[in-house]
Motif scaffolding. Structure first.
Motif, PDB file in Angstrom:
ATOM      1  N   SER A 421      51.805  38.364  48.737  1.00 13.95           N
ATOM      2  CA  SER A 421      51.203  37.511  47.718  1.00 13.95           C
ATOM      3  C   SER A 421      50.462  38.360  46.696  1.00 13.95           C
ATOM      4  O   SER A 421      49.678  39.241  47.073  1.00 13.95           O
ATOM      5  N   TRP A 425      44.713  33.218  46.671  1.00 13.96           N
ATOM      6  CA  TRP A 425      44.357  31.799  46.602  1.00 13.96           C
ATOM      7  C   TRP A 425      44.639  31.068  47.910  1.00 13.96           C
ATOM      8  O   TRP A 425      44.067  29.995  48.153  1.00 13.96           O
ATOM      9  N   LEU A 426      45.496  31.586  48.763  1.00 11.62           N
ATOM     10  CA  LEU A 426      45.827  30.889  50.001  1.00 11.62           C
ATOM     11  C   LEU A 426      44.807  31.129  51.103  1.00 11.62           C
ATOM     12  O   LEU A 426      44.924  30.552  52.185  1.00 11.62           O
ATOM     13  N   SER A 431      45.183  25.528  53.776  1.00 18.60           N
ATOM     14  CA  SER A 431      46.441  26.039  53.216  1.00 18.60           C
ATOM     15  C   SER A 431      47.471  26.277  54.319  1.00 18.60           C
ATOM     16  O   SER A 431      48.680  26.093  54.104  1.00 18.60           O
ATOM     17  N   HIS A 460      55.217  28.438  49.340  1.00 13.50           N
ATOM     18  CA  HIS A 460      53.776  28.277  49.533  1.00 13.50           C
ATOM     19  C   HIS A 460      53.002  29.203  48.599  1.00 13.50           C
ATOM     20  O   HIS A 460      52.046  28.782  47.917  1.00 13.50           O
ATOM     21  N   THR A 461      53.413  30.464  48.539  1.00 13.15           N
ATOM     22  CA  THR A 461      52.757  31.438  47.663  1.00 13.15           C
ATOM     23  C   THR A 461      52.923  31.057  46.201  1.00 13.15           C
ATOM     24  O   THR A 461      51.967  31.116  45.409  1.00 13.15           O
ATOM     25  N   ALA A 463      53.499  28.067  44.977  1.00  9.91           N
ATOM     26  CA  ALA A 463      52.728  26.855  44.708  1.00  9.91           C
ATOM     27  C   ALA A 463      51.259  27.179  44.475  1.00  9.91           C
ATOM     28  O   ALA A 463      50.601  26.575  43.607  1.00  9.91           O
ATOM     29  N   ALA A 464      50.713  28.129  45.229  1.00  6.99           N
ATOM     30  CA  ALA A 464      49.316  28.527  45.031  1.00  6.99           C
ATOM     31  C   ALA A 464      49.119  29.137  43.651  1.00  6.99           C
ATOM     32  O   ALA A 464      48.115  28.874  42.974  1.00  6.99           O
ATOM     33  N   ALA A 467      49.252  26.306  41.131  1.00  2.00           N
ATOM     34  CA  ALA A 467      48.035  25.506  41.200  1.00  2.00           C
ATOM     35  C   ALA A 467      46.862  26.213  40.542  1.00  2.00           C
ATOM     36  O   ALA A 467      45.997  25.581  39.934  1.00  2.00           O
ATOM     37  N   THR A 476      41.526  27.369  43.448  1.00  2.00           N
ATOM     38  CA  THR A 476      42.262  26.170  43.831  1.00  2.00           C
ATOM     39  C   THR A 476      42.149  25.986  45.331  1.00  2.00           C
ATOM     40  O   THR A 476      41.975  26.946  46.077  1.00  2.00           O
ATOM     41  N   ALA A 478      43.551  23.700  49.024  1.00  2.00           N
ATOM     42  CA  ALA A 478      44.819  23.363  49.668  1.00  2.00           C
ATOM     43  C   ALA A 478      45.457  22.126  49.055  1.00  2.00           C
ATOM     44  O   ALA A 478      46.687  22.042  48.949  1.00  2.00           O
ATOM     45  N   VAL A 481      47.358  23.238  46.101  1.00  2.00           N
ATOM     46  CA  VAL A 481      48.597  23.900  46.514  1.00  2.00           C
ATOM     47  C   VAL A 481      49.646  22.853  46.873  1.00  2.00           C
ATOM     48  O   VAL A 481      50.811  22.947  46.465  1.00  2.00           O
TER      49      VAL A 481
END
Length: 498
Positions: A421, A425-426, A431, A460-461, A463-464, A467, A476, A478, A481
């Motif tokens: 990543s 942010w995750l 998350s 997932h990465t 989307a973060a 977001a 941001t 969860a 995300v």
């Protein structure tokens, strides 16, 4: 899918290449690429190359030789070039001669006018004049942090750095950084990615990594690690066809949440919905809450009432008491692929009898962060996270997704995917629940568990990042995300179709 090769694999491929192409020719090809990328940095920073100054930090061996030859090519473009030699008696002879022929200078890192830190006056002056620094201190055989004088030179750099092959001071195999290391803006590597380019914390020292073709294609063995690209994910993300219905697209069960942690159920179930599972069934104590957020979810109070599923997600927020244990045991006995996350991992760590409930031929995904990993195997991953992830995946006959800024996904047969990543942010509560829901939806669709984890981690990465408005972006959570998942899938799907 991109490959990542160990230093030993790269050296073996180079040896095979040198039987057809003279080694000096390959070195000049690599060095020319370093010069090109260094010139690009100069143009971006100062508007040109001619009249600017490049300082080379040069160690012994071929890595230093690459830097010296790069200095030769930059000198021919009109840049002033000074090589700071950390081991003058071991400097690459042909590279040093080429630099001097083109009008470049070479000075020792230490001389009789060295300051209290051991840096010579000429070396200090070369750094003071630099518009860009080329790092050629150590190469793929290096271990441990920089030695004191090299570390002091690195500390004094206040201009962009281009590293040859990898930033000096990082471990090329494990990605560990156990002392002082160069922070590069650009790393120019040859033939393919090495582990240090993709594994934390070394990857953070690499800046932008540029892979240069020097003719190793056809000479490389199978890669040690794998990286997914957007096109890989997009081309294989399940989408309905004209003959599909809600049952053929995959039915995923979500056993998550509790009175104390109701949000875990909402996030995990929502992620499965956003991933476009054919049907999402929720089984747990917060069915009404899940239904209020996601009315398309078929929500019941218990696993026994859930109905038919093709995969389960179990663990987020279920608790580690007797009720949580009973839920996990029932799902493991159900005989469908399982993504076991969060409290499930703690339960498996504390109660070895739970493993007996699982059919060893049924796919199992474990998704620990480092603390859960330590509980599961009674030790931390350590500096060689890849080796430890492989060991644990084989031990439990499960796909292990070891979370982190660099997420590792190890299959029992030794395959490892890396998802690095570019942001953090995750690292936020909830998350992981989103990630588990994505994995569950892909398992229910029949995707190979190793790839399901890789595809889910990639989306997932992304989307973060969406977001957050792009790295570094804005903070941001969860929920943000989760809302960005459809756009992340749309983007990878666009790449998969191109």
């Amino acid at each position: 899918m991109l490959g990542v090769w160990t230093p030993e694999q790269i050296r073996a491929a180079e040896d095979r290449l040198f039987t057809r192409v003279p080694e000096p020719q390959v070195m000049r090809r690599a060095a020319y690429a370093v010069a090109v990328h260094t010139a690009q940095v100069l143009e971006e920073r100062t508007g040109g190359v001619a009249g600017r100054h490049v300082t080379l930090l040069v160690g012994a061996g071929n890595n230093g030789g690459d830097a010296l030859w790069a200095g030769h090519f930059l000198r021919r473009r009109g840049a002033g070039v000074t090589a700071v030699l950390l081991a003058p008696e071991k400097a690459h002879p042909a590279g040093l001669a080429a630099l001097r022929r083109s009008g470049g200078r070479a000075v020792p890192a230490q001389d009789e006018h060295a300051d209290t830190a051991g840096v010579g006056a000429q070396a200090a002056g070369a750094l003071d004049r630099a518009d860009v620094v080329v790092d050629g201190i150590v190469g793929l055989s290096a271990r441990g942090g920089l030695r004191p004088v090299a570390a002091e030179l690195a500390r004094r750099i206040d201009v962009p750095v281009v590293s040859v092959d990898l930033p000096s001071g990082v471990d090329p195999l494990t990605g560990a950084v156990e002392g002082a290391a160069i922070d590069a803006d650009v790393t120019v590597t040859f033939g393919g990615y090495k582990p240090a380019h993709v594994l934390t914390p070394a990857a953070a020292h690499c800046g932008r990594t540029e892979v240069v073709d020097i003719g190793l294609d056809g000479h490389l063995d199978d890669p040690e690690l794998h990286l997914l690209e957007a096109a890989d994910v997009g081309a294989n993300w399940p989408v309905p066809g004209p003959e599909d219905n809600k049952y053929t697209q995959g039915i995923v069960g979500i056993a998550a949440g509790s009175a104390r942690f109701p949000g875990a159920a909402v996030l995990a179930a929502g992620a499965a919905v956003q991933a476009k599972a054919g049907m999402v069934r929720y089984a747990g104590p917060v069915a009404d809450l899940v239904r209020s957020h996601w009315p398309e979810v078929v929500a019941t109070g218990s696993v026994g009432d859930a109905g038919r599923v093709q995969a389960w997600v179990v663990g987020p927020g279920i608790g580690t008491g007797a009720s949580g244990r009973d839920v996990l045991a029932g799902i493991l006995e159900d005989g469908h692929p399982v993504c076991a996350d969060a409290d499930s991992i703690t339960l498996l760590s504390s109660d070895p009898t739970l493993w007996d409930a699982r059919d060893p031929d049924t796919p199992l995904v474990l998704t620990p962060h480092e603390g859960e990993f330590a509980r599961l195997v009674r030790e931390k991953p350590g500096p060689d996270r890849v080796a430890k992830a492989r060991e644990v995946a084989e031990r439990f006959n499960a796909v292990l997704l070891l979370k982190g800024n660099t997420t590792l996904i190890a299959a029992p047969d030794g395959r490892v995917l890396v998802n690095h990543s570019p942001h953090a942010w995750l690292a936020t509560a909830g998350s992981g629940d989103v990630l588990s829901g994505l994995i569950g939806a892909l398992l229910a669709a029949g995707i190979d568990p190793w790839l399901a984890c890789g595809y889910a981690a990639y989306v997932h990465t992304l989307a973060a990042e969406i977001a957050a408005g792009g790295a570094p972006g804005a903070p941001t959570g969860a929920s943000g995300v989760l809302r960005a998942v459809p756009e992340a899938i749309r983007r990878v799907r666009a790449c998969g179709r191109s």
